[in-house]
Design a protein around this motif. Structure first.
Motif, PDB file in Angstrom:
ATOM      1  N   LEU A 188     -19.044  20.148  30.204  1.00 25.64           N
ATOM      2  CA  LEU A 188     -18.349  20.232  31.324  1.00 25.64           C
ATOM      3  C   LEU A 188     -18.610  21.844  31.670  1.00 25.64           C
ATOM      4  CD1 LEU A 188     -16.507  19.732  34.127  1.00 25.64           C
ATOM      5  CD2 LEU A 188     -14.812  20.166  32.983  1.00 25.64           C
ATOM      6  N   VAL A 197     -15.732  16.971  37.139  1.00 27.65           N
ATOM      7  CA  VAL A 197     -15.800  15.634  36.278  1.00 27.65           C
ATOM      8  C   VAL A 197     -16.187  14.578  37.107  1.00 27.65           C
ATOM      9  CG1 VAL A 197     -13.829  14.312  35.156  1.00 27.65           C
ATOM     10  CG2 VAL A 197     -14.483  16.882  35.130  1.00 27.65           C
ATOM     11  N   GLU A 209     -17.414  11.489  34.803  1.00 24.40           N
ATOM     12  CA  GLU A 209     -16.201  11.579  33.874  1.00 24.40           C
ATOM     13  C   GLU A 209     -17.179  11.149  32.707  1.00 24.40           C
ATOM     14  OE1 GLU A 209     -12.515   9.756  36.225  1.00 24.40           O
ATOM     15  OE2 GLU A 209     -13.885   8.331  37.028  1.00 24.40           O
TER      16      GLU A 209
END
Ligand code: ADP
Ligand code: ZN
Length: 712
Positions: free
Chosen positions: A427, A415, A420
């Motif tokens: 992911l 992450v 982010e």
């Protein structure tokens, strides 16, 4: 009016031996002329609370019920139990209405069901004044509250009842328990002093299970196949889904249909009828399905998607197992559904978006729970469950914890390296080293953790990441396309070697395989019960079809199960079954008992040992007109054994003329001898004492006669 009379009526008309705890108090309240407010879950037994007073008290009970489609069903159910019931609503012709009115004035109706529209209409009032009303029952009383989900404007006009008929008791009943609704009912009906009864909302016969939402179809097929002939509903969020699921089930040879608001209404009502009448076992539907039906033998409910809140969930699973017999519920949970709802609520706007979102959150917490689910559920409805329920997936298979530190580090570091900026799916793809084009376009294949989580499946990762979110190591930024963000806690994992405990994904498939190995074959006893149940179910279906009523109106599943377990073959035994009142014994007893006898014969012919079968077979031959000696010959047993069967049957109330085998004088002689002896004694002692004046079998019959008299 006394409780004794009430209990007699309960047995006579409904075939039940006793009241459920609150029912008794409620009936007494009404007998005392007081008003009552009854809050009980679906299947709790609300109807009995007004039906028993209605039958036992002089006059007629007026039942207000908003669901016209249910009225016919309810009235038919009462008539099938030998109760005088009728309904008045817009579906009747004026001729039919007239007939009902005449019956009412002639005091031939104990329960009159009316729609709220009818009740408040001007032409009904004179009827009320003329008829002898003993009680007003307001069913689905939550419809009175504008806060509720089923608000009915006509309900608010019902205050006139108390004003016009102050001495007639009112009972209001609902399965919605919140305080606001409760208060509304009391105020709007003008019955502030009504005694309120709140039953537990627990439905212990419903099993609760939640599984991750991967490979749902495969699991649904397996689930349905394991429940042959059982009625069930698969709830889906979208119309398209209902069609897809139904067609996939059909592809596997399962009789399934879909149901949603986009279908022509004729097709829809056909599907509903076929479901009610056990012609189609499985319906894949949007959540509206099941609202207006009272089918008591829905044995399972599956949620293909997450429901939007716990109220909906409980209401929907509550459509299963209304007869109190064990029923299974299974919900699939995926994060995607949560996202879909969030978008839906936010796009929809309105004032209560916040409320909707927080309810969704509670739903999510429930789905992810690691403690007894029923505790959480009841707690949500302000009830406390002391012990774990033992009938939810968490109780049955408590979570196993693993050291998830490395998994957490991999995910969190990915992450961070992805800045982010990505959601759960991307992911996981990065962690698993997927070759998706988007990954190369964005250069995600260059980051250090690309492919670091290859050894876990996509589903495993989903499960772990969900937990990381719940544990506060990750956050979803709903306003940034659901991108995952690190939190203060996640830094501790990344930089301070904080350990993380995760729950291991339960590998359902492996578990099921293991269960199969452990699976014990059914005992012969259970096999007999199951086989007989199928025979009885088929008979019930045939009878229902002939009479044009739903099968569960003949006998519900609880009654049918008890019949299959106890195999009654005499009127006395058959009427012992819960759910068999006088009318049903007279109407269906012989057909069901014949089916049982045929079944027992068939099984014993196949060489199976069936408890109690020897009496049944003797009885059967006797009914066919054979003498005891002929029976003995045919069955290849002793004549004295046959007589002892006759004695047993006679004692149980079977209509056998013992004077064929023992004269009145002989009978009296034996009885006086027996009475002069001190028990216990044997047949041969009596025989000896009487110096052989009578035969053994005569003594046996005389003894049966005596104990029968003693019982009476
Ligand atoms: P509700 O209206 O609260 O949903 P019902 O009145 O339909 O519930 O009752 C649910 C089921 O429980 C029905 O099958 C009913 O016949 C059964 N039942 C109700 N009271 C009793 C009782 N005292 N003993 C056995 N069964 C009962
Ligand atoms: Zn539990």
């Amino acid at each position: 009016m006394t409780l004794t009379l009430a209990k007699q009526a309960l047995k006579k008309y409904f075939g039940y031996d006793s009241f459920r705890p609150m029912q008794e108090e409620i009936v007494e309240t009404i007998y005392a002329g007081n008003d009552a407010l009854v809050l009980m879950p679906t299947g709790g037994g609300k109807s009995i609370c007004f039906q028993i007073p209605a039958i036992t008290m002089e006059g007629c009970c007026v039942v207000v019920s908003p669901l016209i489609s249910l009225m016919k069903d309810q009235v038919e159910g009462l008539i099938a139990n030998g109760i005088n019931a009728a309904y008045l609503n817009s579906s009747l012709s004026s001729l039919e209405q007239q007939a009902v009115e005449n019956d009412l004035f002639n005091n031939n109706i104990d329960l009159l069901y009316v729609s709220p529209e009818k009740l408040v209409s001007g032409d009904f009032f004179p009827l009320l004044q003329r008829a002898k009303v003993n009680l007003f029952a307001i069913d689905e009383a939550h419809c009175i509250s504008s806060w509720g989900h089923d608000f009915r404007p006509e309900y608010t006009k019902m205050k006139f009842i108390k004003q016009q008929f102050p001495t007639i008791p009112i009972i209001a009943l609902t399965a919605t328990a919140d305080k606001l609704t409760r208060k509304d009912i009391l105020t709007q009906m003008g019955i502030p002093d009504a005694k309120t009864f709140v039953a537990s909302f627990d439905r212990p016969n419903l099993s609760l299970e939640i599984r991750p939402g991967q490979k749902r179809m495969e699991q649904i097929i397996e689930f349905v196949k394991a429940r042959k002939n059982e009625s069930g509903i698969v709830y889906c969020l979208s119309r398209k889904n209902t069609e897809q699921v139904a067609s996939k089930l059909q592809g596997k040879g399962i009789k399934a249909m879909c149901y949603h608001a986009g279908m022509p209404s004729k097709v829809r009502s056909d599907v509903q009828e076929d479901f009610i009448n056990d012609r189609i076992p499985v319906v894949c539907a949007t959540v509206a399905f099941g609202m207006g039906i009272d089918k008591s033998n829905v044995r399972w409910v599956i949620h293909y998607n997450l429901p939007k809140n716990l109220e909906s969930y409980y209401q929907e699973i509550g459509r299963a197992g209304r007869d109190g017999v064990k029923a299974d519920t299974l919900m699939f949970y995926s994060y995607r559904d949560v996202m879909v709802y969030r978008d839906m609520f936010e796009e929809g706007g309105g004032d209560n978006v916040e409320v909707k979102l927080s309810k969704l959150e509670r739903m999510q917490q429930y789905a992810e729970a690691l403690i007894c689910r029923r505790k959480i559920l009841l707690n949500y409805f302000n009830e406390n469950l002391e012990e774990d329920c033992g009938n939810c997936d968490v109780c049955k298979d408590p979570p196993q914890y693993i050291n998830g530190t490395i998994l957490a580090q991999k995910a969190l570091s990915a992450v961070a390296r992805l800045r982010e900026s990505v959601g759960i799916r991307m992911l996981i793809d990065v962690l698993r080293g997927s070759g998706r084009r988007e990954i190369f376009q964005n250069g995600f294949d260059k980051i250090k953790t690309y492919g670091a989580g290859r050894e876990q499946s996509f589903g495993d990762w989903q499960y772990f990441i969900q937990q990381l979110i719940n544990l506060g190591f990750l956050e979803i930024a709903y306003d940034q396309k659901n991108a995952l963000k690190l939190t203060a806690a996640s830094r501790a994992v990344l930089f301070e070697k904080k350990t993380v405990q995760l729950v291991q994904l339960r590998d359902k498939k492996a578990e099921r395989e293991a269960a199969k190995i452990k699976f014990k074959p059914k005992s012969q006893k259970q096999q007999l019960i199951d086989d007989l149940f199928e025979v009885l179910r088929e008979l019930r279906r045939t009878l229902a079809q002939q009479q044009g009523v739903p099968p569960y109106l003949i006998f519900n599943d609880a009654t049918l199960t008890e019949i299959a377990e106890t195999r009654p073959t005499t009127d006395a035994d058959f009427s012992q079954i819960s759910g068999v009142g006088e009318r049903k014994l007279a109407r269906y007893g012989d057909q069901f008992m014949d089916a049982i006898i045929t079944f027992i014969k068939k099984k014993t012919d196949e060489g199976m040992r069936v408890t109690g079968s020897t009496y049944v077979l003797t009885h059967q031959l006797l009914k066919e007109g054979l003498s005891p000696t002929e029976i003995a010959k045919k069955r290849n047993i002793n004549a004295i054994t046959v007589f002892s069967h006759l004695a047993y049957l006679y004692e149980k109330g079977v209509d056998i003329d013992i004077h064929q085998y023992v004269s009145e004088a002989e009978l009296q002689a034996i009885l006086s001898t027996i009475n002069s002896m001190k028990p216990p004694f044997t047949l041969s002692e009596v025989h000896e004492k009487m110096k052989g004046q009578v035969e053994y079998h005569q003594i046996r019959l005389a003894m049966a006669h005596q104990s029968k008299i003693a019982k009476e």
